[in-house]
Structure formats: structure tokens, C-alpha cells
Scaffold this motif. Structure first.
Motif, PDB file in Angstrom:
ATOM      1  N   UNK A 160       0.848  -1.198   0.000  1.00 19.34           N
ATOM      2  CA  UNK A 160       0.000   0.000   0.000  1.00 19.34           C
ATOM      3  C   UNK A 160       0.881   1.245   0.000  1.00 19.34           C
ATOM      4  N   UNK A 161       0.777   2.037  -1.051  1.00 19.99           N
ATOM      5  CA  UNK A 161       1.590   3.256  -1.190  1.00 19.99           C
ATOM      6  C   UNK A 161       0.852   4.511  -0.738  1.00 19.99           C
ATOM      7  N   UNK A 162      -0.396   4.394  -0.311  1.00 21.80           N
ATOM      8  CA  UNK A 162      -1.175   5.573   0.073  1.00 21.80           C
ATOM      9  C   UNK A 162      -0.748   6.044   1.463  1.00 21.80           C
ATOM     10  N   UNK A 163      -0.017   7.156   1.513  1.00 16.32           N
ATOM     11  CA  UNK A 163       0.528   7.635   2.774  1.00 16.32           C
ATOM     12  C   UNK A 163      -0.514   8.016   3.800  1.00 16.32           C
ATOM     13  N   UNK A 164      -1.642   8.540   3.355  1.00 16.92           N
ATOM     14  CA  UNK A 164      -2.687   8.963   4.286  1.00 16.92           C
ATOM     15  C   UNK A 164      -3.338   7.765   4.965  1.00 16.92           C
ATOM     16  N   UNK A 165      -3.416   6.656   4.256  1.00 19.08           N
ATOM     17  CA  UNK A 165      -4.066   5.478   4.827  1.00 19.08           C
ATOM     18  C   UNK A 165      -3.171   4.787   5.861  1.00 19.08           C
ATOM     19  N   UNK A 166      -1.867   4.820   5.657  1.00 17.77           N
ATOM     20  CA  UNK A 166      -0.935   4.113   6.537  1.00 17.77           C
ATOM     21  C   UNK A 166      -0.488   4.956   7.723  1.00 17.77           C
ATOM     22  N   UNK A 167      -0.493   6.277   7.583  1.00 15.40           N
ATOM     23  CA  UNK A 167       0.057   7.151   8.612  1.00 15.40           C
ATOM     24  C   UNK A 167      -0.549   6.941   9.998  1.00 15.40           C
ATOM     25  N   UNK A 168      -1.863   6.785  10.164  1.00 13.42           N
ATOM     26  CA  UNK A 168      -2.390   6.570  11.515  1.00 13.42           C
ATOM     27  C   UNK A 168      -1.784   5.344  12.207  1.00 13.42           C
ATOM     28  N   UNK A 169      -1.534   4.287  11.443  1.00 14.26           N
ATOM     29  CA  UNK A 169      -0.902   3.096  12.017  1.00 14.26           C
ATOM     30  C   UNK A 169       0.502   3.406  12.492  1.00 14.26           C
ATOM     31  N   UNK A 170       1.242   4.188  11.708  1.00 13.76           N
ATOM     32  CA  UNK A 170       2.591   4.567  12.108  1.00 13.76           C
ATOM     33  C   UNK A 170       2.574   5.430  13.371  1.00 13.76           C
ATOM     34  N   UNK A 171       1.624   6.339  13.446  1.00 13.32           N
ATOM     35  CA  UNK A 171       1.518   7.193  14.626  1.00 13.32           C
ATOM     36  C   UNK A 171       1.220   6.368  15.872  1.00 13.32           C
ATOM     37  N   UNK A 172       0.322   5.394  15.724  1.00 16.91           N
ATOM     38  CA  UNK A 172      -0.023   4.552  16.868  1.00 16.91           C
ATOM     39  C   UNK A 172       1.126   3.632  17.251  1.00 16.91           C
ATOM     40  N   UNK A 173       1.868   3.150  16.271  1.00 15.27           N
ATOM     41  CA  UNK A 173       2.957   2.211  16.531  1.00 15.27           C
ATOM     42  C   UNK A 173       4.106   2.847  17.300  1.00 15.27           C
TER      43      UNK A 173
END
Length: 211
Positions: free
Chosen positions: A63-76
Motif C-alpha cells: 500500500x503506497x497511500x501515505x494517508x491510509x498508513x500514517x495513523x498506524x505509524x503514529x499509533x505504533x
């Protein structure tokens, strides 16, 4: 200890067009920041080749969509003190993002909103945001990259001013990579090791005043 999340694409990952391969760990710009800021700052490099700000790439396996993945990165990785958003080049591809600086800037604005709207379940504070407008594309003889980004050189030159407007509107910090480094003509997009390090030094200098 302060924590900085470096959220970006192949320029953050350290793509080396000469290989093609990957720059040595010490040459990647997040590593340069870590070395410059010292042990009191934790740097999290989160780069993915081909990542866009907020647009889908259906040709990619991940998945290359940065907006979709960013919340997971913030939580991680919370708590996070600063998020560096270094995306936009891949929005200029013909099959993602629409191919304009305006749309890349709209995508980076969406990412700022994702950071600021994310609500920590642990009650951690909202991170500060630093946006990085990508370096301009340069002409290349590489047939694949020429086709992939064909016609986007002029648009890429508008990224600095487009991101500056977003930074002003959103009251966040902005660093223009084009003020400090230039892409290699090997593929017209990526940075060689020297320019990657130079970007790291510029970002470290911008961040030093915060810590």
C-alpha cells in the motif's frame, strides 16, 4: 528522550540510482539527523519506495497511500514529538496523484490533518509537523523514469512554493529540499549519497532549535 518520525518515500528509504540499490545506512538523511542530534533524540526512519501523500497506486504490491498508513505509524511509535512529512514526488507520476504540484500539496495538507486529528489512546500530545517539499526533477536518459515522470519537471519546480503556502496556512514548519540538494540525472528523481547527506544536515539544523 525526544522522538522524530521520518515519514517519506524512496528519498527517505535511501534509494541509490547508481545501483540501483540502497545507500549505506550512514548516508541516509534520517541517519544523518540521528548522528547530528545525538543520543537524546530517537529517529524513526519510515520510508517506502513509491509512497504518495494520499493517492493509490494499484500497480504496487504494498500500500503506497501515505494517508491510509500514517495513523498506524503514529499509533505504533507514539509518543512522537515531531513528524517529518517528506512526500510528494510520487504524486507527479502519470498514474498516481494526478501529476500536479497542486495535488501533491493537497495531499501533504491531508497528512498534516491526519497527524493533528489522530487521538492517542494513551493521552500523548499531538506531534509538531515539519513538511519537506521534494527536490525538483531533472532531465534523465533513463527510459523507465522518463516515462514514469514524463512532463512533470516543470510541475516539480512548483512544489516549493505550493508547500510553502500549505505551511503558512497550517502554521507548520517547512524545509525546501530544492534549496539544499539536487536530483541525479541517472534517473532524474533520486539523490546520490552526497545530496542525501546534505539534506540530512539541513534537516538536522532546522530541528536543533527545537531540542
Amino acid at each position: 528522550m525526544k522522538t522524530i518520525l521520518c515519514y517519506g518515500d524512496s528519498l527517505t528509504w535511501g534509494y541509490d540510482a547508481e545501483g540501483p540499490s540502497r545507500h549505506a545506512y550512514a548516508d541516509r538523511w534520517p541517519s544523518v539527523i540521528a548522528h547530528q542530534l545525538g543520543d537524546d533524540v530517537r529517529i524513526i526512519p519510515e520510508g517506502l519506495n513509491g509512497r504518495t501523500t494520499a493517492y493509490d497506486d494499484h500497480l504496487a504490491a504494498a500500500d503506497r497511500n501515505g494517508a491510509r498508513i500514517l495513523p498506524t505509524m503514529l499509533a505504533s511509535h507514539e509518543p512522537i514529538d515531531v513528524v517529518i512529512l517528506a512526500l510528494g514526488t510520487n504524486d507527479l507520476k502519470r498514474h498516481t496523484g494526478g501529476g500536479t504540484a497542486f495535488q501533491a500539496a493537497a495531499g501533504i495538507q491531508r497528512l498534516i490533518a491526519v497527524v493533528r486529528e489522530f487521538r492517542s489512546t494513551m493521552g500523548f500530545a499531538i506531534p509538531d509537523v515539519l513538511i519537506v517539499s521534494p527536490p525538483a526533477l531533472v532531465p534523465t536518459q533513463d527510459p523507465d523514469f522518463h516515462q514514469m515522470f514524463g512532463g512533470a519537471i516543470e510541475e516539480s519546480r512548483q512544489l516549493k512554493s505550493a508547500y510553502a503556502r500549505v505551511a503558512q496556512q497550517e502554521q507548520c514548519a517547512h524545509l525546501a529540499a530544492s534549496d539544499h540538494c539536487v536530483a541525479t540525472p541517472l534517473d532524474g528523481v533520486h539523490l546520490d549519497a552526497e545530496n542525501t547527506r546534505t539534506l540530512g544536515f539541513a534537516l538536522a539544523s532546522a530541528l536543533k532549535s527545537r531540542f
